[in-house]
Design an enzyme around this catalytic site. Structure first.
Site, PDB file in Angstrom:
ATOM      1  N   SER A  91     -28.789  56.021   5.407  1.00 55.33           N
ATOM      2  CA  SER A  91     -28.339  56.710   6.605  1.00 55.33           C
ATOM      3  C   SER A  91     -29.324  57.803   7.019  1.00 55.33           C
ATOM      4  O   SER A  91     -30.479  57.497   7.292  1.00 55.33           O
ATOM      5  CB  SER A  91     -26.931  57.261   6.361  1.00 55.33           C
ATOM      6  OG  SER A  91     -26.328  57.611   7.565  1.00 55.33           O
TER       7      SER A  91
ATOM      8  N   ASP B  13     -22.956  46.658   9.598  1.00 61.40           N
ATOM      9  CA  ASP B  13     -22.930  48.086   9.917  1.00 61.40           C
ATOM     10  C   ASP B  13     -23.111  48.254  11.415  1.00 61.40           C
ATOM     11  O   ASP B  13     -24.089  47.749  11.979  1.00 61.40           O
ATOM     12  CB  ASP B  13     -24.052  48.804   9.162  1.00 61.40           C
ATOM     13  CG  ASP B  13     -24.191  50.274   9.553  1.00 61.40           C
ATOM     14  OD1 ASP B  13     -23.179  50.865   9.994  1.00 61.40           O
ATOM     15  OD2 ASP B  13     -25.299  50.819   9.407  1.00 61.40           O
TER      16      ASP B  13
ATOM     17  N   HIS C  76     -22.445  49.910   6.078  1.00 60.74           N
ATOM     18  CA  HIS C  76     -23.415  51.000   6.068  1.00 60.74           C
ATOM     19  C   HIS C  76     -23.740  51.455   4.646  1.00 60.74           C
ATOM     20  O   HIS C  76     -24.870  51.795   4.342  1.00 60.74           O
ATOM     21  CB  HIS C  76     -22.852  52.164   6.877  1.00 60.74           C
ATOM     22  CG  HIS C  76     -23.828  53.248   7.176  1.00 60.74           C
ATOM     23  ND1 HIS C  76     -24.936  53.045   7.974  1.00 60.74           N
ATOM     24  CD2 HIS C  76     -23.866  54.553   6.803  1.00 60.74           C
ATOM     25  CE1 HIS C  76     -25.611  54.187   8.084  1.00 60.74           C
ATOM     26  NE2 HIS C  76     -24.979  55.105   7.372  1.00 60.74           N
TER      27      HIS C  76
END
Length: 607
Positions: free
Chosen positions: A196, A499, A584
Protein backbone atom coordinates in the site's frame (compact mmCIF):
# COMPACT_ATOMS: atom_id res chain seq x y z
CA UNK A 1 -5.15 -2.62 5.46
CA UNK A 2 -2.81 0.09 6.27
CA UNK A 3 -3.43 1.88 3.13
CA UNK A 4 -5.87 4.28 1.74
CA UNK A 5 -8.41 4.35 -0.90
CA UNK A 6 -6.95 5.62 -4.05
CA UNK A 7 -9.12 7.49 -6.39
CA UNK A 8 -11.84 6.78 -3.91
CA UNK A 9 -12.43 10.30 -3.60
CA UNK A 10 -11.89 11.57 -6.97
CA UNK A 11 -9.93 8.85 -4.45
CA UNK A 12 21.71 -13.61 4.35
CA UNK A 13 24.71 -15.99 4.71
CA UNK A 14 25.68 -14.65 8.07
CA UNK A 15 28.01 -16.05 10.63
CA UNK A 16 27.23 -15.82 14.31
CA UNK A 17 29.33 -12.94 15.62
CA UNK A 18 30.86 -12.84 19.06
CA UNK A 19 30.43 -9.41 20.59
CA UNK A 20 31.94 -7.82 23.68
CA UNK A 21 30.22 -7.97 27.03
CA UNK A 22 27.84 -10.52 28.43
CA UNK A 23 26.52 -12.87 25.78
CA UNK A 24 23.30 -14.84 25.93
CA UNK A 25 22.79 -17.97 23.87
CA UNK A 26 19.43 -18.76 22.37
CA UNK A 27 17.53 -21.74 23.71
CA UNK A 28 17.34 -24.54 21.14
CA UNK A 29 13.82 -24.77 19.85
CA UNK A 30 11.78 -27.53 18.35
CA UNK A 31 14.20 -27.82 15.39
CA UNK A 32 17.28 -28.04 17.57
CA UNK A 33 19.17 -30.19 15.08
CA UNK A 34 18.74 -27.54 12.40
CA UNK A 35 19.25 -24.44 14.50
CA UNK A 36 22.51 -22.71 15.23
CA UNK A 37 23.12 -21.16 18.60
CA UNK A 38 23.26 -17.39 18.20
CA UNK A 39 25.05 -15.20 20.68
CA UNK A 40 22.97 -12.10 21.40
CA UNK A 41 24.13 -8.79 22.81
CA UNK A 42 22.88 -7.59 26.18
CA UNK A 43 20.72 -5.02 24.43
CA UNK A 44 19.10 -7.71 22.32
CA UNK A 45 18.60 -10.00 25.28
CA UNK A 46 16.81 -7.18 27.10
CA UNK A 47 14.27 -7.23 24.26
CA UNK A 48 13.79 -11.01 24.29
CA UNK A 49 10.18 -12.20 24.44
CA UNK A 50 9.96 -15.65 26.05
CA UNK A 51 6.20 -16.15 25.90
CA UNK A 52 3.04 -14.40 24.80
CA UNK A 53 -0.30 -14.21 26.59
CA UNK A 54 -2.88 -16.30 24.81
CA UNK A 55 -0.18 -18.56 23.35
CA UNK A 56 2.44 -19.53 25.92
CA UNK A 57 6.18 -20.18 25.56
CA UNK A 58 7.76 -19.33 22.22
CA UNK A 59 9.61 -22.50 21.26
CA UNK A 60 10.11 -22.63 17.50
CA UNK A 61 12.11 -19.42 17.03
CA UNK A 62 13.41 -16.42 18.94
CA UNK A 63 11.36 -13.25 19.30
CA UNK A 64 12.40 -9.76 20.35
CA UNK A 65 10.57 -6.47 20.68
CA UNK A 66 11.39 -3.01 21.96
CA UNK A 67 12.51 0.43 20.94
CA UNK A 68 15.38 1.82 18.85
CA UNK A 69 16.10 5.54 19.23
CA UNK A 70 16.51 7.41 15.95
CA UNK A 71 16.86 10.96 17.34
CA UNK A 72 18.30 11.40 20.82
CA UNK A 73 17.60 15.13 21.02
CA UNK A 74 13.94 14.74 20.14
CA UNK A 75 13.52 11.50 22.08
CA UNK A 76 12.18 9.95 18.90
CA UNK A 77 12.13 6.15 18.98
CA UNK A 78 10.53 3.48 16.83
CA UNK A 79 8.99 0.26 18.11
CA UNK A 80 9.83 -3.06 16.50
CA UNK A 81 9.06 -6.76 16.67
CA UNK A 82 11.62 -9.23 15.30
CA UNK A 83 11.18 -12.98 14.83
CA UNK A 84 13.99 -15.25 13.69
CA UNK A 85 13.67 -17.74 10.87
CA UNK A 86 12.47 -21.25 11.67
CA UNK A 87 14.52 -22.47 8.69
CA UNK A 88 18.01 -20.96 9.07
CA UNK A 89 18.19 -18.05 11.52
CA UNK A 90 21.88 -17.56 10.76
CA UNK A 91 21.84 -17.66 6.98
CA UNK A 92 18.36 -16.58 5.94
CA UNK A 93 17.88 -12.97 4.85
CA UNK A 94 16.62 -10.17 7.07
CA UNK A 95 13.29 -8.99 5.73
CA UNK A 96 11.79 -5.69 6.90
CA UNK A 97 8.02 -5.30 6.57
CA UNK A 98 6.27 -1.92 6.56
CA UNK A 99 2.55 -1.24 6.41
CA UNK A 100 1.30 2.01 4.97
CA UNK A 101 -1.54 4.36 5.78
CA UNK A 102 0.34 6.56 6.16
CA UNK A 103 -0.11 6.25 9.89
CA UNK A 104 -0.96 2.55 10.21
CA UNK A 105 0.94 -0.04 12.19
CA UNK A 106 3.21 -2.79 10.85
CA UNK A 107 2.70 -4.56 14.17
CA UNK A 108 -1.06 -4.60 13.88
CA UNK A 109 -0.97 -5.24 10.14
CA UNK A 110 1.95 -7.33 9.01
CA UNK A 111 2.87 -9.04 12.29
CA UNK A 112 -0.49 -9.69 13.89
CA UNK A 113 -2.84 -10.14 10.96
CA UNK A 114 -0.97 -10.91 7.74
CA UNK A 115 2.43 -12.62 7.62
CA UNK A 116 3.52 -13.05 11.23
CA UNK A 117 3.71 -16.31 13.21
CA UNK A 118 0.26 -15.88 14.77
CA UNK A 119 -3.23 -14.64 14.06
CA UNK A 120 -5.71 -13.61 16.78
CA UNK A 121 -8.73 -15.76 17.47
CA UNK A 122 -12.20 -14.23 17.83
CA UNK A 123 -12.40 -12.27 21.06
CA UNK A 124 -8.84 -11.00 20.70
CA UNK A 125 -7.35 -12.70 23.77
CA UNK A 126 -5.87 -15.89 22.30
CA UNK A 127 -3.69 -16.67 19.30
CA UNK A 128 -3.50 -19.37 16.64
CA UNK A 129 -0.42 -20.28 14.60
CA UNK A 130 -0.14 -18.98 11.07
CA UNK A 131 1.18 -21.89 8.97
CA UNK A 132 2.19 -19.45 6.24
CA UNK A 133 4.29 -17.05 8.30
CA UNK A 134 7.10 -15.44 6.37
CA UNK A 135 9.61 -16.27 9.12
CA UNK A 136 9.67 -19.74 7.57
CA UNK A 137 12.04 -18.28 4.97
CA UNK A 138 13.39 -15.07 6.55
CA UNK A 139 14.34 -13.33 9.75
CA UNK A 140 11.38 -10.98 9.76
CA UNK A 141 11.35 -7.48 11.21
CA UNK A 142 8.30 -5.27 11.72
CA UNK A 143 8.61 -1.58 12.57
CA UNK A 144 5.93 0.95 13.50
CA UNK A 145 6.84 4.05 11.50
CA UNK A 146 6.87 7.03 11.61
CA UNK A 147 6.91 8.20 15.24
CA UNK A 148 3.47 8.35 16.86
CA UNK A 149 2.30 5.29 14.91
CA UNK A 150 1.39 2.43 17.24
CA UNK A 151 3.84 2.25 20.15
CA UNK A 152 6.45 4.45 18.43
CA UNK A 153 6.79 7.85 20.03
CA UNK A 154 8.67 11.12 20.37
CA UNK A 155 9.11 13.74 23.06
CA UNK A 156 8.79 16.50 20.46
CA UNK A 157 5.20 17.28 19.41
CA UNK A 158 6.57 18.84 16.20
CA UNK A 159 7.45 15.32 15.03
CA UNK A 160 3.76 14.76 14.36
CA UNK A 161 4.21 16.71 11.13
CA UNK A 162 6.08 14.37 8.85
CA UNK A 163 6.57 13.23 5.27
CA UNK A 164 8.43 10.75 3.13
CA UNK A 165 11.92 12.20 3.59
CA UNK A 166 12.11 12.07 7.38
CA UNK A 167 10.31 8.75 7.45
CA UNK A 168 13.00 7.24 5.20
CA UNK A 169 15.83 8.89 7.13
CA UNK A 170 14.50 7.64 10.45
CA UNK A 171 14.06 4.12 9.11
CA UNK A 172 17.67 4.01 7.89
CA UNK A 173 18.81 5.17 11.34
CA UNK A 174 16.61 2.51 12.86
CA UNK A 175 18.19 -0.22 10.72
CA UNK A 176 21.69 0.92 11.68
CA UNK A 177 20.69 0.79 15.35
CA UNK A 178 19.01 -2.57 14.89
CA UNK A 179 22.13 -4.08 13.28
CA UNK A 180 24.19 -2.73 16.16
CA UNK A 181 21.86 -4.58 18.52
CA UNK A 182 21.90 -7.73 16.33
CA UNK A 183 25.38 -7.65 14.73
CA UNK A 184 25.21 -11.28 13.61
CA UNK A 185 22.78 -10.07 10.92
CA UNK A 186 25.09 -7.42 9.48
CA UNK A 187 26.17 -9.53 6.51
CA UNK A 188 22.81 -11.10 5.79
CA UNK A 189 20.94 -10.04 2.70
CA UNK A 190 18.51 -7.24 3.60
CA UNK A 191 15.17 -7.06 1.81
CA UNK A 192 12.70 -4.22 2.25
CA UNK A 193 9.04 -5.08 1.86
CA UNK A 194 5.57 -3.75 2.45
CA UNK A 195 2.22 -2.94 0.92
CA UNK A 196 0.00 0.00 0.00
CA UNK A 197 1.59 3.32 1.04
CA UNK A 198 4.78 1.29 1.54
CA UNK A 199 4.88 1.94 -2.22
CA UNK A 200 6.41 5.20 -0.98
CA UNK A 201 8.09 3.93 2.19
CA UNK A 202 10.02 1.02 0.63
CA UNK A 203 11.62 2.62 -2.45
CA UNK A 204 12.20 5.81 -0.44
CA UNK A 205 14.06 3.87 2.24
CA UNK A 206 15.94 1.85 -0.37
CA UNK A 207 17.19 5.04 -1.97
CA UNK A 208 18.16 6.46 1.44
CA UNK A 209 20.20 3.29 2.06
CA UNK A 210 21.86 3.48 -1.36
CA UNK A 211 22.87 7.07 -0.68
CA UNK A 212 24.07 6.23 2.82
CA UNK A 213 26.08 3.26 1.63
CA UNK A 214 27.85 5.37 -0.99
CA UNK A 215 28.59 8.20 1.43
CA UNK A 216 30.98 6.37 3.74
CA UNK A 217 30.87 6.80 7.49
CA UNK A 218 28.30 4.32 8.75
CA UNK A 219 28.73 0.63 8.03
CA UNK A 220 26.86 -0.11 4.80
CA UNK A 221 23.56 -1.91 5.05
CA UNK A 222 23.62 -5.06 2.92
CA UNK A 223 20.63 -4.15 0.76
CA UNK A 224 19.75 -6.97 -1.63
CA UNK A 225 16.35 -5.97 -2.95
CA UNK A 226 12.81 -4.87 -2.31
CA UNK A 227 9.32 -6.23 -2.73
CA UNK A 228 6.11 -4.23 -2.63
CA UNK A 229 2.50 -5.32 -2.85
CA UNK A 230 -0.33 -3.28 -4.37
CA UNK A 231 1.93 -0.25 -3.98
CA UNK A 232 0.60 3.32 -4.17
CA UNK A 233 3.20 4.72 -6.56
CA UNK A 234 1.98 7.42 -8.94
CA UNK A 235 -1.30 9.25 -8.31
CA UNK A 236 -2.11 9.87 -11.96
CA UNK A 237 -1.46 6.28 -13.06
CA UNK A 238 -2.96 4.58 -10.01
CA UNK A 239 -6.09 6.75 -9.98
CA UNK A 240 -6.80 6.22 -13.67
CA UNK A 241 -6.12 2.52 -13.16
CA UNK A 242 -8.74 2.45 -10.42
CA UNK A 243 -11.43 3.97 -12.62
CA UNK A 244 -10.62 1.55 -15.43
CA UNK A 245 -10.67 -1.36 -12.99
CA UNK A 246 -14.02 -0.34 -11.48
CA UNK A 247 -15.55 -0.03 -14.93
CA UNK A 248 -14.07 -3.32 -16.22
CA UNK A 249 -15.45 -5.12 -13.16
CA UNK A 250 -18.90 -3.63 -13.64
CA UNK A 251 -18.75 -1.59 -10.45
CA UNK A 252 -19.53 1.75 -12.10
CA UNK A 253 -21.49 2.81 -15.15
CA UNK A 254 -20.22 3.79 -18.59
CA UNK A 255 -21.39 7.35 -18.09
CA UNK A 256 -19.66 7.74 -14.75
CA UNK A 257 -16.38 6.26 -15.96
CA UNK A 258 -16.36 8.53 -19.01
CA UNK A 259 -17.29 11.55 -16.89
CA UNK A 260 -14.47 11.02 -14.42
CA UNK A 261 -11.89 10.42 -17.13
CA UNK A 262 -12.98 13.48 -19.08
CA UNK A 263 -12.99 15.91 -16.16
CA UNK A 264 -10.63 14.83 -13.37
CA UNK A 265 -6.97 15.72 -12.98
CA UNK A 266 -5.75 12.37 -11.72
CA UNK A 267 -2.36 13.70 -10.61
CA UNK A 268 -3.97 16.05 -8.11
CA UNK A 269 -6.82 13.95 -6.81
CA UNK A 270 -6.20 12.98 -3.23
CA UNK A 271 -7.26 9.54 -2.11
CA UNK A 272 -10.31 10.02 0.09
CA UNK A 273 -10.59 13.72 -0.71
CA UNK A 274 -14.07 14.88 0.16
CA UNK A 275 -16.01 15.88 -2.94
CA UNK A 276 -18.33 18.83 -2.37
CA UNK A 277 -21.79 18.86 -3.83
CA UNK A 278 -22.38 21.63 -6.35
CA UNK A 279 -26.01 21.94 -7.54
CA UNK A 280 -25.04 23.30 -10.93
CA UNK A 281 -21.46 22.30 -11.69
CA UNK A 282 -19.70 24.48 -14.23
CA UNK A 283 -15.93 24.05 -13.93
CA UNK A 284 -14.18 20.79 -14.76
CA UNK A 285 -13.29 20.41 -11.08
CA UNK A 286 -16.93 20.70 -10.10
CA UNK A 287 -18.00 18.26 -12.79
CA UNK A 288 -15.24 15.90 -11.60
CA UNK A 289 -16.72 16.10 -8.09
CA UNK A 290 -20.13 15.29 -9.49
CA UNK A 291 -18.99 12.15 -11.28
CA UNK A 292 -16.82 10.98 -8.39
CA UNK A 293 -19.77 11.28 -6.04
CA UNK A 294 -21.83 9.32 -8.53
CA UNK A 295 -19.14 6.63 -8.68
CA UNK A 296 -19.24 6.20 -4.92
CA UNK A 297 -22.98 5.82 -4.98
CA UNK A 298 -22.71 3.23 -7.75
CA UNK A 299 -19.97 1.28 -6.00
CA UNK A 300 -22.19 0.88 -2.99
CA UNK A 301 -21.01 -0.34 0.41
CA UNK A 302 -18.59 -2.97 -0.91
CA UNK A 303 -15.24 -4.02 0.50
CA UNK A 304 -13.10 -1.98 -1.86
CA UNK A 305 -9.98 -3.75 -0.56
CA UNK A 306 -11.28 -7.10 -1.81
CA UNK A 307 -14.22 -6.47 -4.06
CA UNK A 308 -15.75 -9.96 -3.85
CA UNK A 309 -15.54 -10.26 -0.06
CA UNK A 310 -18.20 -9.26 2.41
CA UNK A 311 -17.94 -6.16 4.54
CA UNK A 312 -17.39 -5.19 8.16
CA UNK A 313 -19.64 -2.91 10.19
CA UNK A 314 -18.82 0.72 9.42
CA UNK A 315 -17.30 2.06 12.65
CA UNK A 316 -14.22 -0.20 12.93
CA UNK A 317 -13.93 -0.47 9.17
CA UNK A 318 -13.45 3.26 8.72
CA UNK A 319 -10.26 3.50 10.77
CA UNK A 320 -7.66 2.92 8.08
CA UNK A 321 -9.48 5.00 5.51
CA UNK A 322 -9.84 7.83 7.98
CA UNK A 323 -6.09 7.74 8.59
CA UNK A 324 -5.45 8.55 4.95
CA UNK A 325 -8.21 11.13 4.83
CA UNK A 326 -6.81 12.91 7.86
CA UNK A 327 -3.35 12.92 6.33
CA UNK A 328 -4.77 14.67 3.30
CA UNK A 329 -7.18 17.18 4.74
CA UNK A 330 -7.89 16.94 8.46
CA UNK A 331 -6.30 19.14 11.14
CA UNK A 332 -3.79 17.56 13.47
CA UNK A 333 -5.54 15.56 16.15
CA UNK A 334 -4.68 16.33 19.75
CA UNK A 335 -3.61 13.80 22.31
CA UNK A 336 -6.84 14.37 24.11
CA UNK A 337 -8.82 13.45 21.02
CA UNK A 338 -7.21 10.04 20.88
CA UNK A 339 -7.08 9.52 24.60
CA UNK A 340 -10.38 10.90 25.71
CA UNK A 341 -12.98 10.69 22.97
CA UNK A 342 -14.93 7.80 21.64
CA UNK A 343 -13.54 8.55 18.19
CA UNK A 344 -10.12 7.45 19.36
CA UNK A 345 -10.87 3.85 18.55
CA UNK A 346 -13.99 4.49 16.49
CA UNK A 347 -13.34 7.52 14.30
CA UNK A 348 -15.91 9.96 13.08
CA UNK A 349 -18.77 8.56 11.12
CA UNK A 350 -18.08 7.96 7.43
CA UNK A 351 -19.81 11.13 6.33
CA UNK A 352 -17.96 13.21 8.91
CA UNK A 353 -14.51 11.72 8.36
CA UNK A 354 -14.53 10.92 4.67
CA UNK A 355 -17.02 13.18 2.99
CA UNK A 356 -19.13 11.69 0.24
CA UNK A 357 -17.06 8.53 0.12
CA UNK A 358 -18.07 7.51 3.63
CA UNK A 359 -20.72 4.97 2.88
CA UNK A 360 -18.47 3.13 0.43
CA UNK A 361 -15.15 3.11 2.21
CA UNK A 362 -16.45 2.73 5.72
CA UNK A 363 -18.31 -0.41 4.89
CA UNK A 364 -15.33 -2.22 3.46
CA UNK A 365 -12.10 -0.91 4.81
CA UNK A 366 -10.95 -3.77 7.00
CA UNK A 367 -10.10 -7.16 5.69
CA UNK A 368 -13.71 -8.18 5.06
CA UNK A 369 -16.96 -8.87 6.81
CA UNK A 370 -17.40 -9.72 10.46
CA UNK A 371 -18.53 -13.23 11.21
CA UNK A 372 -22.09 -13.55 12.40
CA UNK A 373 -22.40 -12.34 15.96
CA UNK A 374 -23.41 -15.74 17.24
CA UNK A 375 -20.52 -17.43 15.50
CA UNK A 376 -18.02 -14.93 16.87
CA UNK A 377 -19.36 -15.23 20.38
CA UNK A 378 -19.33 -19.01 20.20
CA UNK A 379 -15.79 -19.08 18.89
CA UNK A 380 -14.63 -16.70 21.59
CA UNK A 381 -16.28 -18.80 24.27
CA UNK A 382 -14.75 -21.97 22.87
CA UNK A 383 -11.32 -20.37 22.83
CA UNK A 384 -11.75 -19.35 26.44
CA UNK A 385 -12.58 -22.95 27.32
CA UNK A 386 -9.41 -24.27 25.71
CA UNK A 387 -10.34 -25.00 22.12
CA UNK A 388 -7.59 -22.56 21.17
CA UNK A 389 -5.01 -24.90 22.64
CA UNK A 390 -5.88 -27.78 20.35
CA UNK A 391 -6.15 -25.39 17.44
CA UNK A 392 -2.70 -24.06 18.25
CA UNK A 393 -1.23 -27.53 18.51
CA UNK A 394 -2.69 -28.78 15.25
CA UNK A 395 -1.50 -25.80 13.27
CA UNK A 396 1.84 -25.79 15.02
CA UNK A 397 2.43 -29.39 13.93
CA UNK A 398 1.96 -28.32 10.35
CA UNK A 399 4.70 -25.74 10.81
CA UNK A 400 7.23 -28.47 11.61
CA UNK A 401 7.37 -29.77 8.05
CA UNK A 402 10.66 -29.80 6.20
CA UNK A 403 11.84 -26.28 5.45
CA UNK A 404 12.29 -27.04 1.78
CA UNK A 405 8.55 -27.55 1.48
CA UNK A 406 7.26 -24.65 3.54
CA UNK A 407 5.24 -23.26 0.64
CA UNK A 408 3.46 -26.55 0.03
CA UNK A 409 5.46 -27.77 -2.96
CA UNK A 410 5.74 -31.23 -1.40
CA UNK A 411 2.06 -31.90 -1.85
CA UNK A 412 1.17 -31.33 1.81
CA UNK A 413 0.16 -27.71 2.02
CA UNK A 414 -1.27 -27.08 5.52
CA UNK A 415 -4.80 -25.72 5.72
CA UNK A 416 -5.15 -21.98 5.74
CA UNK A 417 -6.59 -20.41 8.91
CA UNK A 418 -10.23 -19.45 8.67
CA UNK A 419 -10.75 -16.09 7.00
CA UNK A 420 -11.55 -13.61 9.76
CA UNK A 421 -13.03 -10.48 8.24
CA UNK A 422 -12.67 -8.25 11.29
CA UNK A 423 -9.24 -9.35 12.44
CA UNK A 424 -8.30 -5.68 12.94
CA UNK A 425 -10.67 -5.42 15.90
CA UNK A 426 -9.21 -8.53 17.51
CA UNK A 427 -5.68 -7.17 17.01
CA UNK A 428 -6.60 -3.94 18.80
CA UNK A 429 -8.14 -5.89 21.66
CA UNK A 430 -5.04 -8.07 21.99
CA UNK A 431 -2.43 -5.31 21.80
CA UNK A 432 -4.26 -3.24 24.42
CA UNK A 433 -4.14 -6.04 27.01
CA UNK A 434 -1.74 -4.84 29.76
CA UNK A 435 -0.11 -8.27 30.00
CA UNK A 436 0.56 -8.26 26.25
CA UNK A 437 2.17 -4.82 26.38
CA UNK A 438 4.36 -5.96 29.28
CA UNK A 439 5.43 -9.06 27.36
CA UNK A 440 6.32 -6.91 24.34
CA UNK A 441 8.18 -4.28 26.41
CA UNK A 442 5.80 -1.75 24.88
CA UNK A 443 4.42 1.44 26.38
CA UNK A 444 6.70 0.76 29.34
CA UNK A 445 6.54 4.31 30.68
CA UNK A 446 2.99 5.01 29.66
CA UNK A 447 4.02 6.95 26.57
CA UNK A 448 0.69 6.44 24.86
CA UNK A 449 -1.96 9.03 25.78
CA UNK A 450 -4.66 6.44 25.22
CA UNK A 451 -5.16 2.98 23.79
CA UNK A 452 -2.96 1.50 21.06
CA UNK A 453 -4.67 1.98 17.71
CA UNK A 454 -3.98 0.33 14.39
CA UNK A 455 -4.07 3.63 12.49
CA UNK A 456 -3.18 6.76 14.40
CA UNK A 457 -4.92 10.12 14.53
CA UNK A 458 -1.78 11.78 15.84
CA UNK A 459 0.28 12.57 12.74
CA UNK A 460 -0.14 15.03 9.90
CA UNK A 461 1.43 13.54 6.81
CA UNK A 462 2.56 15.64 3.87
CA UNK A 463 -0.18 15.87 1.26
CA UNK A 464 2.43 16.81 -1.32
CA UNK A 465 4.27 13.55 -0.63
CA UNK A 466 1.06 11.55 -0.75
CA UNK A 467 0.37 12.75 -4.27
CA UNK A 468 3.97 12.68 -5.50
CA UNK A 469 5.21 10.07 -7.96
CA UNK A 470 7.74 7.48 -6.84
CA UNK A 471 8.74 6.67 -10.42
CA UNK A 472 11.81 8.96 -10.31
CA UNK A 473 12.94 7.04 -7.21
CA UNK A 474 12.45 3.74 -9.02
CA UNK A 475 14.59 5.06 -11.86
CA UNK A 476 17.27 6.07 -9.34
CA UNK A 477 17.23 2.60 -7.81
CA UNK A 478 17.50 0.95 -11.21
CA UNK A 479 20.36 3.28 -12.00
CA UNK A 480 22.03 2.42 -8.69
CA UNK A 481 22.07 -1.21 -9.78
CA UNK A 482 23.47 0.06 -13.08
CA UNK A 483 26.39 1.88 -11.47
CA UNK A 484 29.69 0.04 -11.76
CA UNK A 485 30.82 -1.25 -8.37
CA UNK A 486 27.30 -1.32 -6.90
CA UNK A 487 25.56 -4.57 -6.10
CA UNK A 488 22.62 -5.15 -8.45
CA UNK A 489 19.36 -5.09 -6.56
CA UNK A 490 16.43 -7.46 -7.11
CA UNK A 491 12.85 -6.27 -7.30
CA UNK A 492 9.43 -7.87 -6.88
CA UNK A 493 6.23 -5.95 -7.47
CA UNK A 494 3.07 -7.95 -6.85
CA UNK A 495 -0.64 -7.22 -7.00
CA UNK A 496 -3.67 -8.94 -5.57
CA UNK A 497 -6.04 -8.94 -8.50
CA UNK A 498 -9.30 -8.25 -6.63
CA UNK A 499 -8.03 -5.11 -4.89
CA UNK A 500 -10.06 -2.07 -5.86
CA UNK A 501 -7.90 0.45 -3.98
CA UNK A 502 -4.58 0.15 -5.79
CA UNK A 503 -5.67 -2.20 -8.58
CA UNK A 504 -3.40 -4.26 -10.75
CA UNK A 505 -4.26 -2.11 -13.78
CA UNK A 506 -2.31 0.96 -12.67
CA UNK A 507 0.59 -1.07 -11.31
CA UNK A 508 1.02 -2.94 -14.61
CA UNK A 509 1.13 0.39 -16.43
CA UNK A 510 3.88 1.99 -14.37
CA UNK A 511 5.96 -1.20 -14.24
CA UNK A 512 5.88 -1.53 -18.03
CA UNK A 513 6.62 2.20 -18.26
CA UNK A 514 10.00 1.72 -16.59
CA UNK A 515 11.32 0.85 -20.03
CA UNK A 516 12.97 -2.45 -19.14
CA UNK A 517 13.47 -5.28 -21.59
CA UNK A 518 11.18 -8.25 -21.03
CA UNK A 519 13.22 -11.28 -19.95
CA UNK A 520 10.46 -13.85 -19.79
CA UNK A 521 6.99 -13.81 -21.27
CA UNK A 522 3.78 -13.29 -19.35
CA UNK A 523 2.70 -16.68 -18.01
CA UNK A 524 0.72 -18.33 -15.20
CA UNK A 525 2.48 -19.58 -12.08
CA UNK A 526 1.34 -22.62 -10.08
CA UNK A 527 1.02 -22.28 -6.33
CA UNK A 528 2.80 -25.28 -4.88
CA UNK A 529 0.90 -28.39 -3.86
CA UNK A 530 -2.48 -26.89 -4.61
CA UNK A 531 -1.85 -27.34 -8.33
CA UNK A 532 -3.84 -24.18 -8.90
CA UNK A 533 -2.86 -21.10 -10.82
CA UNK A 534 -1.56 -18.70 -8.18
CA UNK A 535 -1.42 -15.76 -10.55
CA UNK A 536 0.52 -14.52 -13.53
CA UNK A 537 4.11 -13.32 -13.79
CA UNK A 538 6.49 -11.48 -16.10
CA UNK A 539 10.19 -10.74 -15.60
CA UNK A 540 12.36 -7.91 -16.85
CA UNK A 541 16.10 -7.55 -17.35
CA UNK A 542 17.87 -4.90 -15.34
CA UNK A 543 20.57 -2.74 -16.91
CA UNK A 544 24.08 -4.04 -16.32
CA UNK A 545 27.06 -2.07 -15.00
CA UNK A 546 27.96 0.98 -17.03
CA UNK A 547 29.35 4.42 -16.45
CA UNK A 548 27.95 5.92 -19.63
CA UNK A 549 25.37 8.53 -18.79
CA UNK A 550 24.51 12.11 -19.46
CA UNK A 551 23.42 12.57 -15.84
CA UNK A 552 25.25 10.95 -12.96
CA UNK A 553 25.41 11.02 -9.20
CA UNK A 554 27.19 9.01 -6.54
CA UNK A 555 24.60 6.28 -6.53
CA UNK A 556 23.49 5.76 -10.10
CA UNK A 557 22.92 7.06 -13.59
CA UNK A 558 20.15 7.74 -16.09
CA UNK A 559 20.17 8.89 -19.67
CA UNK A 560 18.89 12.21 -20.98
CA UNK A 561 15.36 10.81 -21.30
CA UNK A 562 15.23 9.73 -17.68
CA UNK A 563 15.54 6.05 -18.58
CA UNK A 564 18.28 3.81 -17.28
CA UNK A 565 21.28 3.43 -19.58
CA UNK A 566 21.34 -0.22 -20.66
CA UNK A 567 24.49 -2.31 -21.02
CA UNK A 568 25.19 -5.93 -20.06
CA UNK A 569 21.71 -6.52 -18.70
CA UNK A 570 21.15 -8.41 -15.45
CA UNK A 571 18.54 -10.99 -16.46
CA UNK A 572 15.23 -11.18 -14.67
CA UNK A 573 16.12 -8.64 -12.01
CA UNK A 574 12.58 -7.25 -11.75
CA UNK A 575 9.57 -9.51 -11.41
CA UNK A 576 5.96 -8.40 -11.62
CA UNK A 577 3.43 -10.95 -10.39
CA UNK A 578 -0.28 -11.00 -9.80
CA UNK A 579 -1.83 -13.06 -7.03
CA UNK A 580 -5.12 -14.58 -8.09
CA UNK A 581 -8.16 -13.84 -5.95
CA UNK A 582 -6.08 -11.80 -3.48
CA UNK A 583 -7.14 -8.44 -2.16
CA UNK A 584 -5.12 -5.47 -1.03
CA UNK A 585 -3.54 -7.39 1.87
CA UNK A 586 -2.17 -10.31 -0.14
CA UNK A 587 -0.48 -12.22 2.72
CA UNK A 588 -3.77 -12.25 4.62
CA UNK A 589 -6.22 -12.92 1.82
CA UNK A 590 -4.08 -15.55 0.02
CA UNK A 591 -1.47 -16.69 2.57
CA UNK A 592 -0.29 -19.85 0.80
CA UNK A 593 0.14 -18.08 -2.52
CA UNK A 594 1.90 -15.15 -0.85
CA UNK A 595 4.40 -17.42 0.92
CA UNK A 596 5.01 -19.38 -2.30
CA UNK A 597 5.73 -16.12 -4.10
CA UNK A 598 8.06 -14.64 -1.49
CA UNK A 599 9.88 -17.96 -1.02
CA UNK A 600 10.66 -18.22 -4.71
CA UNK A 601 11.73 -14.60 -4.88
CA UNK A 602 14.06 -14.72 -1.87
CA UNK A 603 15.62 -17.99 -3.03
CA UNK A 604 15.91 -16.88 -6.64
CA UNK A 605 13.78 -19.80 -7.84
CA UNK A 606 11.83 -19.68 -11.06
CA UNK A 607 8.10 -19.21 -10.64
Amino acid sequence: MKAFALLLAACVLCRAVRVPGNIHKSRPGIKAAQRTRIEYTDAAQDDKVEDLPGWGPIEDFDMFSGYVTVDEAAGRKLFYVFVTSTNDPVGDPLLLWLNGGPGCSSLGGGFMSELGPWLPLPGGTTLQANPYSWNKVSNTLYVESPAFVGFSTSDDPADRIVGDERTAQDMRKFLLGFIQRFPHLADNDLYLSGESYAGHYVPGLAWEIVKGNSGGGDRPLNLAGLLVGNPWTDAAIDNLGAVDYWWAHALISDTTAHGIKANCDFAHIGPLDAHPYTPNPVTKAEVCDKFCNRAFNELGPINIYQIYADTCPPAPAARAAAAFARALAQPLASDSAEAGSSTATNPASPSEALGTLGAVAAAGLTRAARKAATGTAAAAAAAAEGTATSQKASVRRSSDDDADDIDGDDGNAPPEPAYDPCVDDEVETYLNLPQVQRALHANVSGELPGPWTDCTRRIRYSREDLLSSMLPTWQQLLAASNRRGNRPLRFLVYSGDVDGIVPVVGTRRWVSGLGLKEASAWRPWISGATGQVGGWVVEYDLPGPTTASSTTNDAGSTNDKGRVAVKDAVQGGLMFATVRNAGHMVPYTQPQRALHLVTHFLKGKEM
